[in-house]
Design a protein around this motif. Structure first.
Motif, PDB file in Angstrom:
ATOM      1  N   ARG A 118       0.831  -1.210   0.000  1.00 31.95           N
ATOM      2  CA  ARG A 118       0.000   0.000   0.000  1.00 31.95           C
ATOM      3  C   ARG A 118       0.867   1.262   0.000  1.00 31.95           C
ATOM      4  O   ARG A 118       0.539   2.245  -0.661  1.00 31.95           O
ATOM      5  CB  ARG A 118      -0.932  -0.013   1.206  1.00 31.95           C
ATOM      6  CG  ARG A 118      -1.917  -1.178   1.201  1.00 31.95           C
ATOM      7  CD  ARG A 118      -2.855  -1.109   2.389  1.00 31.95           C
ATOM      8  NE  ARG A 118      -3.648  -2.323   2.517  1.00 31.95           N
ATOM      9  CZ  ARG A 118      -4.917  -2.355   2.890  1.00 31.95           C
ATOM     10  NH1 ARG A 118      -5.539  -1.231   3.183  1.00 31.95           N
ATOM     11  NH2 ARG A 118      -5.569  -3.493   2.993  1.00 31.95           N
ATOM     12  N   ALA A 119       1.962   1.203   0.771  1.00 35.36           N
ATOM     13  CA  ALA A 119       2.864   2.357   0.811  1.00 35.36           C
ATOM     14  C   ALA A 119       3.484   2.610  -0.567  1.00 35.36           C
ATOM     15  O   ALA A 119       3.639   3.774  -0.985  1.00 35.36           O
ATOM     16  CB  ALA A 119       3.954   2.128   1.855  1.00 35.36           C
ATOM     17  N   HIS A 130       0.829   4.360  -2.680  1.00 36.24           N
ATOM     18  CA  HIS A 130       0.658   5.765  -2.283  1.00 36.24           C
ATOM     19  C   HIS A 130       1.827   6.609  -2.780  1.00 36.24           C
ATOM     20  O   HIS A 130       1.635   7.743  -3.255  1.00 36.24           O
ATOM     21  CB  HIS A 130       0.551   5.867  -0.764  1.00 36.24           C
ATOM     22  CG  HIS A 130      -0.743   5.355  -0.210  1.00 36.24           C
ATOM     23  ND1 HIS A 130      -1.978   5.769  -0.684  1.00 36.24           N
ATOM     24  CD2 HIS A 130      -1.005   4.459   0.794  1.00 36.24           C
ATOM     25  CE1 HIS A 130      -2.935   5.159  -0.006  1.00 36.24           C
ATOM     26  NE2 HIS A 130      -2.377   4.353   0.880  1.00 36.24           N
ATOM     27  N   GLU A 131       3.029   6.067  -2.673  1.00 34.27           N
ATOM     28  CA  GLU A 131       4.212   6.794  -3.139  1.00 34.27           C
ATOM     29  C   GLU A 131       4.167   7.006  -4.642  1.00 34.27           C
ATOM     30  O   GLU A 131       4.508   8.091  -5.144  1.00 34.27           O
ATOM     31  CB  GLU A 131       5.469   6.019  -2.741  1.00 34.27           C
ATOM     32  CG  GLU A 131       6.774   6.702  -3.129  1.00 34.27           C
ATOM     33  CD  GLU A 131       7.989   5.874  -2.757  1.00 34.27           C
ATOM     34  OE1 GLU A 131       9.112   6.291  -3.090  1.00 34.27           O
ATOM     35  OE2 GLU A 131       7.816   4.813  -2.129  1.00 34.27           O
ATOM     36  N   ASN A 182       1.487   7.184  -6.542  1.00 38.51           N
ATOM     37  CA  ASN A 182       0.455   8.184  -6.848  1.00 38.51           C
ATOM     38  C   ASN A 182       0.958   9.595  -6.602  1.00 38.51           C
ATOM     39  O   ASN A 182       0.606  10.532  -7.324  1.00 38.51           O
ATOM     40  CB  ASN A 182      -0.797   7.921  -6.007  1.00 38.51           C
ATOM     41  CG  ASN A 182      -1.713   6.896  -6.638  1.00 38.51           C
ATOM     42  OD1 ASN A 182      -1.731   6.719  -7.856  1.00 38.51           O
ATOM     43  ND2 ASN A 182      -2.480   6.210  -5.812  1.00 38.51           N
ATOM     44  N   ALA A 183       1.784   9.751  -5.550  1.00 37.45           N
ATOM     45  CA  ALA A 183       2.309  11.083  -5.240  1.00 37.45           C
ATOM     46  C   ALA A 183       3.226  11.601  -6.337  1.00 37.45           C
ATOM     47  O   ALA A 183       3.372  12.822  -6.507  1.00 37.45           O
ATOM     48  CB  ALA A 183       3.056  11.039  -3.911  1.00 37.45           C
ATOM     49  N   GLU A 194      -4.619   7.204 -11.959  1.00 36.30           N
ATOM     50  CA  GLU A 194      -4.412   7.011 -10.523  1.00 36.30           C
ATOM     51  C   GLU A 194      -4.557   5.543 -10.125  1.00 36.30           C
ATOM     52  O   GLU A 194      -5.546   4.891 -10.452  1.00 36.30           O
ATOM     53  CB  GLU A 194      -5.408   7.859  -9.736  1.00 36.30           C
ATOM     54  CG  GLU A 194      -5.153   7.853  -8.235  1.00 36.30           C
ATOM     55  CD  GLU A 194      -6.078   8.792  -7.498  1.00 36.30           C
ATOM     56  OE1 GLU A 194      -5.585   9.710  -6.828  1.00 36.30           O
ATOM     57  OE2 GLU A 194      -7.313   8.614  -7.591  1.00 36.30           O
ATOM     58  N   ARG A 222      -5.304   2.526  -7.538  1.00 33.15           N
ATOM     59  CA  ARG A 222      -6.335   2.424  -6.505  1.00 33.15           C
ATOM     60  C   ARG A 222      -6.070   1.231  -5.602  1.00 33.15           C
ATOM     61  O   ARG A 222      -5.693   0.146  -6.069  1.00 33.15           O
ATOM     62  CB  ARG A 222      -7.738   2.271  -7.131  1.00 33.15           C
ATOM     63  CG  ARG A 222      -8.162   3.384  -8.071  1.00 33.15           C
ATOM     64  CD  ARG A 222      -8.252   4.717  -7.368  1.00 33.15           C
ATOM     65  NE  ARG A 222      -9.303   4.776  -6.379  1.00 33.15           N
ATOM     66  CZ  ARG A 222     -10.492   5.339  -6.600  1.00 33.15           C
ATOM     67  NH1 ARG A 222     -10.783   5.861  -7.778  1.00 33.15           N
ATOM     68  NH2 ARG A 222     -11.390   5.409  -5.636  1.00 33.15           N
TER      69      ARG A 222
END
Length: 689
Positions: free
Chosen positions: A452-453, A456-457, A459-460, A533, A535
């Motif tokens: 998950r991390a 998220h990274e 996507n950033a 993006e 998900r």
């Protein structure tokens, strides 16, 4: 245990340790204030202790559970708090212990007597309102259901005690601070009034006009309802809270049958079943379960095995079929328990062969191929990705109970797979882990967090046009509409009986309305985020099949997810973390035969993506079509029709069995022996001698 393994456990327990330490520190401070005596110290620590106890009990009750295990529950803590105040009052100058203390002690004792009386009344009320059956979508007005009493009176003894203690404790602390007994008397009078009114109000639910039907009346009502509804087929389910999805996946199929019924065994499961118009009947005890024996029920479908399944299998008039909640090549799909059922229903020829090879006692004549009727919403393959991005669904299964490293790819390969996908700027990742990931192996839970991390990274680091605010507004509107149609939650104080009353009448066309609302929500969900993006999909929405329709490629493990995905005939890959060579892996797991096998390092992901984007490089197209029919059976007739036909055939077998039983002469049952018979037998003489 190593220090590295111990530190995470200490960290997770840190809030509970801090809360317990704070309470003990305040008690120690209050004790010091009582013995010195020091009124300001006593008042400050006593008030802070009561406030902290009440706050924790209301917001974080789990933090206080260790205290309850050592018999230091909320009642003991509050009693100790009040006794320390009494000790201080006996030592503070200005308070006459012989004249002022006896009335205060008497009133405080009366308060605790009323508290325990309220406990006893609440127990009687809960027992009276706990019926031998629990229902949904069934009219129970004949059972005299009523709204539940306030939760703080009936079910929250700790919060009730602390709330009603506030005036008494505050008054006693004020007496300690001012040396005037009237403040304690005022506070105790207020607490006594509150607890007395609470007991009186709660006792009103024991009056005849609010008391529900007795157990005998409920069972008589159940027999009448079964005779009126005349159920034909039922789905039987028993399991833990996290297993409700196994039953929920069959709701739409069950709703299409004639006079269906859902039979549950755990009371909590009634609210875990998704919104449906099918009547739900929970029979927790074996004695109530056998009310089905004299009903019109002919067939019972079982999506899962459980310890309580053997109890219902003892009803000979009902024919039982094991329908499972998913099929895969894993051993759990051929459980020897399946031979206990009259029939085992499978999707296609592959499962029939699997049972034959497993040799677990399931005879081939008892295996019925019905397809997978739940797969109707999955859209078929329509060609390579048409947009800028290739959507890849990574849906690994969980670690299982047997510790086999090949069960899930999350631990050994998950980060490599997701990392390789994220390295391709033309890929959008949908990550949907199994809801039980990490429940057995902590390494799986830790790997899931790292995956998950990574997402998220990634996507950033991405950017691009985003949908306007109207897309989020539309999603919220659709979500509110869907929640309204599907929610089984009621007001917080509602108990079983009140929920039975409020959920007694289904909407009638609820299934079709929910289907339309779900489709509208899914469109709004995908439109609310940019196409670039990544998900992380958790929870019940969007459902797995909605993710299938949004994805161009599936990467998963050996699980039923692959079998279901094959109904679309889209490309897929399976991670091999079993340690077997690829040839042996394919031979051991036939569902892999039409897909790509990934090693734990996921080094070939880029070639897999090329094959998805260019069908000329996809060498498994024909294999997928062939494997689909082998796993799921033919497309014609549709699976729903085959399933309904199998239900009718099973009901016919039940009718035939009943006819044969009725045609047989009743066995001669000897008359019961009398006491005289037993005495004569012991003496060796005839009864008439």
């Amino acid at each position: 245990m190593s220090l590295a393994g111990l530190l995470p456990r200490i960290w997770t327990q840190l809030p509970a340790l801090c809360a317990i330490f704070s309470l003990f520190l305040l008690f120690a401070t209050q004790l010091a204030g009582a013995l010195l005596p020091n009124a300001p110290l006593l008042v400050t620590s006593g008030a802070a202790g009561l406030a902290l106890d009440a706050c924790l009990l209301h917001r974080r009750p789990a933090l206080l559970s260790p205290l309850s295990r050592i018999r230091l529950d909320v009642t003991v803590r509050q009693l100790l708090r009040d006794m320390l105040i009494v000790v201080a009052l006996l030592r503070i100058n200005g308070i006459d212990p012989e004249r002022e203390m006896p009335p205060l002690l008497g009133a405080l004792s009366a308060f605790y007597v009323l508290h325990f009386a309220c406990q006893a009344v609440s127990l009687l009320v809960r027992r009276a309102r706990t019926l031998p059956v629990v229902t949904r979508n069934i009219d129970v007005s004949a059972l005299n259901p009523t709204a539940a009493p306030p939760r703080v009176l009936a079910r929250q003894a700790g919060q009730r005690l602390l709330a009603f203690s506030v005036p008494a404790t505050a008054g006693l602390l004020a007496t300690a601070l001012t040396a005037h007994g009237r403040w304690g008397a005022i506070g105790l009078a207020a607490s006594l009034t509150m607890i007395g009114m609470g007991v009186a109000r709660l006792a009103g639910w024991l009056l005849p006009e609010k008391r529900p039907a007795s157990d005998a009346q409920v069972m008589e009502w159940l027999d009448d309802w079964l005779a009126e509804y005349r159920p034909t087929v039922a789905m039987y389910f028993s399991g833990g809270a996290s297993s409700a999805y196994q039953a929920n996946m069959w709701l739409s199929t069950l709703a299409g049958l004639e006079r269906p019924l859902i039979v549950l065994r755990e009371r909590f499961m009634v609210q875990k079943i998704d919104a449906t118009d099918v009547p739900v009947l929970c029979l927790p005890k074996v004695t109530t379960l056998f009310a089905l024996e004299n009903s019109t029920l002919k067939a019972m479908l079982h999506p899962a095995n459980s310890g309580k399944t053997s109890q219902v299998l003892r009803i000979p008039a009902i024919k039982h079929a094991f329908i499972n909640h998913g099929e895969s090549d894993k051993l759990s799909s051929c459980n020897p328990y399946a031979k206990a059922y009259d029939e085992v229903w499978v999707a296609g020829p592959a499962a029939r062969e699997r049972y034959a090879l497993a040799d677990v006692g399931v005879e081939d004549k008892d295996v019925v191929e019905v397809g997978r009727p739940q797969l109707a919403p999955i859209r078929p393959y329509s060609g390579p990705p048409a947009g800028k991005y290739t959507t890849v669904l990574y849906a690994p299964t969980w670690e299982g109970w047997d510790g086999n490293p090949g069960n899930t790819s999350v631990v050994l390969a998950g980060e490599h797979i997701v990392g390789q996908l994220l390295n391709d700027p033309r890929v959008r990742v949908l990550y949907k882990p199994h809801p039980m990931t990490g429940s057995v192996d902590q390494r799986a839970g830790a790997a899931d967090e790292r995956i998950r991390a990574l997402i998220h990274e990634a996507n950033a680091k991405r950017s691009g046009p985003r949908p306007g605010p109207e897309a989020q507004v539309e999603l919220l509107r659709r979500e509110a509409e869907l929640d309204r149609l599907t929610s089984t939650a009621l007001r917080g104080a509602a108990d079983e009986l009140e929920r039975m009353m409020l959920q007694g009448t289904p909407a009638g066309d609820g299934a079709s309305r929910i289907a339309r609302a779900t489709a509208a929500w899914e469109r709004a969900y995908w439109a609310s985020s940019p196409e670039w993006e990544h998900r992380i999909v958790t929870g019940p929405r969007p459902a797995l099949y909605a993710c299938f329709n949004a994805a161009d490629l599936l990467i998963s493990d050996v699980s039923s997810v692959v079998s279901d995905w094959l109904s679309s005939e889209k490309p897929y890959a399976v991670a091999n973390t079993s340690g077997l060579p690829e040839d042996e892996f394919r031979a051991a797991f036939p569902t892999v035969s039409a897909g790509t096998v990934l090693t734990p390092d996921a080094a070939t992901v880029r070639y897999l993506l090329d094959a998805v984007r260019d069908p000329r490089q996809d060498h498994h197209t024909a294999d997928r079509a062939k494997l689909k029919e082998h796993l799921l059976g033919p497309s014609d007739p549709p699976s729903r029709e085959r399933f309904a036909y199998a239900v009718r055939q099973l009901c016919t077998k039940s009718d035939d069995r009943r006819a044969r039983a009725n045609a047989r002469p009743a066995p001669a049952i000897p008359a019961p022996r009398t006491a005289g018979d037993v005495t004569s037998a012991r003496r060796g003489t005839a009864p008439d001698a």
